[in-house]
Design a protein around this motif. Structure first.
Motif, PDB file in Angstrom:
ATOM      1  N   SER A 192      36.841 -70.522  68.688  1.00  0.00           N
ATOM      2  CA  SER A 192      37.322 -69.689  67.561  1.00  0.00           C
ATOM      3  C   SER A 192      38.632 -69.996  67.026  1.00  0.00           C
ATOM      4  O   SER A 192      38.937 -70.008  65.916  1.00  0.00           O
ATOM      5  N   ARG A 193      39.518 -70.070  68.140  1.00  0.00           N
ATOM      6  CA  ARG A 193      40.772 -70.431  67.738  1.00  0.00           C
ATOM      7  C   ARG A 193      41.276 -71.542  67.455  1.00  0.00           C
ATOM      8  O   ARG A 193      42.117 -71.651  66.379  1.00  0.00           O
ATOM      9  N   TYR A 194      40.587 -72.523  67.663  1.00  0.00           N
ATOM     10  CA  TYR A 194      40.682 -73.900  67.169  1.00  0.00           C
ATOM     11  C   TYR A 194      39.796 -74.409  66.066  1.00  0.00           C
ATOM     12  O   TYR A 194      40.010 -75.698  65.655  1.00  0.00           O
ATOM     13  N   LYS A 195      39.165 -73.587  65.379  1.00  0.00           N
ATOM     14  CA  LYS A 195      38.266 -74.088  64.285  1.00  0.00           C
ATOM     15  C   LYS A 195      39.275 -74.753  63.279  1.00  0.00           C
ATOM     16  O   LYS A 195      38.912 -75.376  62.511  1.00  0.00           O
ATOM     17  N   ASP A 247      42.351 -77.985  52.389  1.00  0.00           N
ATOM     18  CA  ASP A 247      41.007 -77.229  52.369  1.00  0.00           C
ATOM     19  C   ASP A 247      41.259 -75.936  53.464  1.00  0.00           C
ATOM     20  O   ASP A 247      41.069 -74.910  53.252  1.00  0.00           O
ATOM     21  N   VAL A 248      42.064 -76.111  54.422  1.00  0.00           N
ATOM     22  CA  VAL A 248      42.325 -75.312  55.422  1.00  0.00           C
ATOM     23  C   VAL A 248      43.261 -74.171  54.959  1.00  0.00           C
ATOM     24  O   VAL A 248      43.078 -72.994  55.079  1.00  0.00           O
ATOM     25  N   LEU A 249      44.253 -74.499  54.171  1.00  0.00           N
ATOM     26  CA  LEU A 249      45.074 -73.446  53.674  1.00  0.00           C
ATOM     27  C   LEU A 249      44.298 -72.673  52.560  1.00  0.00           C
ATOM     28  O   LEU A 249      44.513 -71.305  52.437  1.00  0.00           O
ATOM     29  N   TYR A 250      43.426 -73.285  51.580  1.00  0.00           N
ATOM     30  CA  TYR A 250      42.818 -72.242  51.074  1.00  0.00           C
ATOM     31  C   TYR A 250      41.536 -71.646  51.657  1.00  0.00           C
ATOM     32  O   TYR A 250      41.185 -70.204  51.263  1.00  0.00           O
ATOM     33  N   HIS A 251      41.246 -71.969  52.897  1.00  0.00           N
ATOM     34  CA  HIS A 251      40.293 -71.035  53.839  1.00  0.00           C
ATOM     35  C   HIS A 251      41.236 -69.723  54.282  1.00  0.00           C
ATOM     36  O   HIS A 251      40.618 -68.677  54.087  1.00  0.00           O
ATOM     37  N   PHE A 252      42.467 -70.003  54.634  1.00  0.00           N
ATOM     38  CA  PHE A 252      43.264 -69.041  55.128  1.00  0.00           C
ATOM     39  C   PHE A 252      43.512 -68.088  53.751  1.00  0.00           C
ATOM     40  O   PHE A 252      43.612 -66.839  53.929  1.00  0.00           O
ATOM     41  N   TYR A 253      43.561 -68.511  52.796  1.00  0.00           N
ATOM     42  CA  TYR A 253      43.718 -67.782  51.446  1.00  0.00           C
ATOM     43  C   TYR A 253      42.729 -66.749  51.119  1.00  0.00           C
ATOM     44  O   TYR A 253      42.820 -65.646  50.850  1.00  0.00           O
ATOM     45  N   GLY A 254      41.438 -67.293  51.566  1.00  0.00           N
ATOM     46  CA  GLY A 254      40.448 -66.623  51.128  1.00  0.00           C
ATOM     47  C   GLY A 254      40.522 -65.156  51.966  1.00  0.00           C
ATOM     48  O   GLY A 254      39.648 -64.157  51.636  1.00  0.00           O
ATOM     49  N   LEU A 293      49.845 -62.905  56.148  1.00  0.00           N
ATOM     50  CA  LEU A 293      48.867 -62.871  57.066  1.00  0.00           C
ATOM     51  C   LEU A 293      49.531 -61.860  58.335  1.00  0.00           C
ATOM     52  O   LEU A 293      48.630 -61.003  58.517  1.00  0.00           O
ATOM     53  N   GLN A 294      50.671 -62.207  58.518  1.00  0.00           N
ATOM     54  CA  GLN A 294      51.157 -61.207  59.274  1.00  0.00           C
ATOM     55  C   GLN A 294      51.588 -59.695  58.764  1.00  0.00           C
ATOM     56  O   GLN A 294      51.381 -58.829  59.588  1.00  0.00           O
ATOM     57  N   LYS A 295      52.027 -59.820  57.536  1.00  0.00           N
ATOM     58  CA  LYS A 295      52.361 -58.351  56.950  1.00  0.00           C
ATOM     59  C   LYS A 295      51.005 -57.504  56.837  1.00  0.00           C
ATOM     60  O   LYS A 295      51.209 -56.394  57.145  1.00  0.00           O
ATOM     61  N   LYS A 303      44.937 -65.438  64.955  1.00  0.00           N
ATOM     62  CA  LYS A 303      44.922 -65.939  66.557  1.00  0.00           C
ATOM     63  C   LYS A 303      44.695 -67.599  66.314  1.00  0.00           C
ATOM     64  O   LYS A 303      44.490 -68.117  67.550  1.00  0.00           O
ATOM     65  N   GLN A 304      44.595 -68.050  65.042  1.00  0.00           N
ATOM     66  CA  GLN A 304      44.299 -69.457  65.127  1.00  0.00           C
ATOM     67  C   GLN A 304      45.602 -70.412  65.473  1.00  0.00           C
ATOM     68  O   GLN A 304      46.485 -70.160  65.263  1.00  0.00           O
ATOM     69  N   SER A 305      45.052 -71.352  66.239  1.00  0.00           N
ATOM     70  CA  SER A 305      46.286 -72.251  66.824  1.00  0.00           C
ATOM     71  C   SER A 305      46.848 -73.077  65.767  1.00  0.00           C
ATOM     72  O   SER A 305      48.004 -73.408  65.846  1.00  0.00           O
TER      73      SER A 305
END
Length: 326
Positions: A192-195, A247-254, A293-295, A303-305
């Protein structure tokens, strides 16, 4: 439980750190590698030839393949066969590196002991007949099949430095859990951390890893762990690209678009788009996303690496600040 060192360790050819251990009595100090990686990792210098007691300067050596097909280490002029001595050093050194919890290795290119590839291979008449890898490298690959290794000549860009650093950190974490004892639960947590990290490198590898994790424990658990490790580190060697990072950045944005303010969402989207269009480095959207995300304490994302400090610090270095192809 095996104690882990406070700083991740990398073995490195001693000459690259400025030690005068080469056959000609000189060094091959590489300030770029040292200055970029020393803040993140602890270096362990290794020179197989010095461990063999050959000293410096010394007679140069070649890899030689006699008619029986074996590969031997032979001095150029005196034709002294040093293969057995090198094998003894390998047998001594590999367990030492394991006890030191080494998680990566930087080798000097072209060495008959430490070259990863392209090392000239000669016949008994002194004619070049092939190319291969150094004897010490061959032993290390057998002892540590998944350990990230690289030649110093391959670390010519900040992108490759970051990729190698990411592999080293992943190996250290994987090896620590493996040493302490994997369970299906711990395996799932690691995956999960490395996805997002794998998604930035190779979706096919991530998919294959997910299928292995989904099978859980039971019969064949150890074999699946071994295969997972192979796929993991093969996936991390696939170059990350701007498109995959986007793509990863947009995933986090979601994960924050429904809780962040309009101002925060606008700023993040603007930063991601600027990165996608090669107007900014990865540094800007990475920092903007992590701050929000921290806020809002989005625990899964934090938790994501991918968002962990360490290799990411290279993105912010003076040399890495202008990255446009990640």
């Amino acid at each position: 439980m095996i104690p882990r060192p406070p700083m991740v360790k990398i073995a490195i050819s001693s000459c690259l750190l400025g030690e005068k251990v080469r056959y000609d009595g000189r060094d091959k100090y590489n300030p770029r590698i040292v200055e970029n990686l020393a803040p993140l990792f602890s270096f362990i210098p290794v020179c197989p030839e010095m461990k063999m007691g050959l000293g410096a300067p010394r007679e140069p050596m070649n890899l030689v393949r006699p008619r029986d097909g074996r590969v031997e280490l032979v001095t150029v002029k005196s034709k002294r066969n040093l293969t057995t001595l090198m094998q003894a050093v390998c047998e001594q050194t590999m367990p030492e590196l394991a006890r030191a919890c080494v998680s990566g290795y930087i080798f000097k290119k072209g060495s008959p002991s430490c070259g990863i590839e392209g090392v000239p291979l000669y016949n008994e008449e002194g004619e070049k007949v092939d190319e291969g890898s150094g004897l010490f490298v061959h032993a290390l690959r057998s002892f540590f099949p998944n350990m990230p290794i690289v030649e110093e000549s391959d670390l010519g860009s900040i992108e490759v430095l970051i990729s190698f650093a990411e592999q080293v950190v992943a190996y250290e974490e994987w090896a620590a859990i493996y040493a302490d004892g994997f369970t299906p639960t711990r395996w799932g947590s690691f995956h999960s951390r490395y996805k997002m990290k794998l998604l930035a490198h190779s979706r096919p590898h991530l998919t294959k890893m997910g299928k292995l994790v989904a099978q859980g424990g039971g019969v064949g658990f150890e074999d699946r762990l071994q295969e997972y490790g192979q796929v993991l580190f093969a996936g991390l060697q696939v170059p990350a690209t701007r498109k995959k990072h986007t793509d990863v950045l947009y995933h986090f944005y979601g994960h924050i678009k429904s809780i962040a303010s309009t101002e925060e969402r606008t700023a993040i989207l603007s930063s991601i788009e600027a990165y996608r269009q090669e107007q900014e480095s990865l540094r800007s959207p990475w920092l903007a996303l992590k701050e929000v995300l921290q806020k809002y304490q989005v625990s899964w994302a934090l938790k994501q690496s991918y968002l962990s400090p360490g290799p990411a610090a290279l993105w912010f270095s003076k040399e890495g600040r202008g990255i446009v192809d990640r």
